[in-house]
Design a protein around this motif. Structure first.
Motif, PDB file in Angstrom:
ATOM      1  N   VAL A  10     -54.699   0.760  82.822  1.00  0.00           N
ATOM      2  CA  VAL A  10     -53.577   0.658  81.890  1.00  0.00           C
ATOM      3  C   VAL A  10     -54.090   0.393  80.480  1.00  0.00           C
ATOM      4  CG1 VAL A  10     -51.499  -0.638  81.298  1.00  0.00           C
ATOM      5  CG2 VAL A  10     -51.942  -0.038  83.671  1.00  0.00           C
ATOM      6  N   ILE A  25     -45.981  -0.752  89.465  1.00  0.00           N
ATOM      7  CA  ILE A  25     -46.102  -0.412  88.050  1.00  0.00           C
ATOM      8  C   ILE A  25     -44.745   0.104  87.589  1.00  0.00           C
ATOM      9  CG2 ILE A  25     -47.249   1.026  86.334  1.00  0.00           C
ATOM     10  CD1 ILE A  25     -49.630   1.178  88.321  1.00  0.00           C
ATOM     11  N   VAL A  36     -49.274   7.470  85.484  1.00  0.00           N
ATOM     12  CA  VAL A  36     -48.831   6.422  84.550  1.00  0.00           C
ATOM     13  C   VAL A  36     -48.809   6.963  83.123  1.00  0.00           C
ATOM     14  CG1 VAL A  36     -49.401   4.159  83.588  1.00  0.00           C
ATOM     15  CG2 VAL A  36     -49.559   4.537  86.051  1.00  0.00           C
TER      16      VAL A  36
END
Length: 92
Positions: A4, A73, A43
């Motif tokens: 991330v 997430i 993501v």
């Protein structure tokens, strides 16, 4: 979560350019076994969509936490969601 962090660097620049707020709230101790490229792609795509459809001045929040058996997430944005008729796209 280094994955991330990598995405946040690029997304943070784009968010600033669009005058958006990008907030990252991910537990840095999260660790899991998965195809890192696949997770990165998924993501990153969700965050890019949030940046694209959130208004100028809007906020995008990325959250990540570990549960007993999973990693969760979340990407929350202020784009307003899908129009009612578009929801039918996902029905079988």
């Amino acid at each position: 979560m280094p994955l991330v962090d990598q995405i946040a660097v690029t997304a943070g620049i784009e968010a600033r350019n669009r005058k958006q707020i990008l907030e990252i709230d991910v537990d840095s101790s999260i660790s899991f076994k998965a195809d890192q490229q696949l997770i990165y792609s998924a993501v990153s795509n969700l965050i890019q969509n949030a940046l694209k459809y959130t208004r100028s001045g809007g906020k995008i929040t990325v959250r990540g936490k570990a549960t007993a058996e999973n990693v969760q997430i979340e990407i929350e944005d202020e784009c307003g969601g899908l129009a009612d008729k578009a929801v039918n796209l996902f029905k079988a």
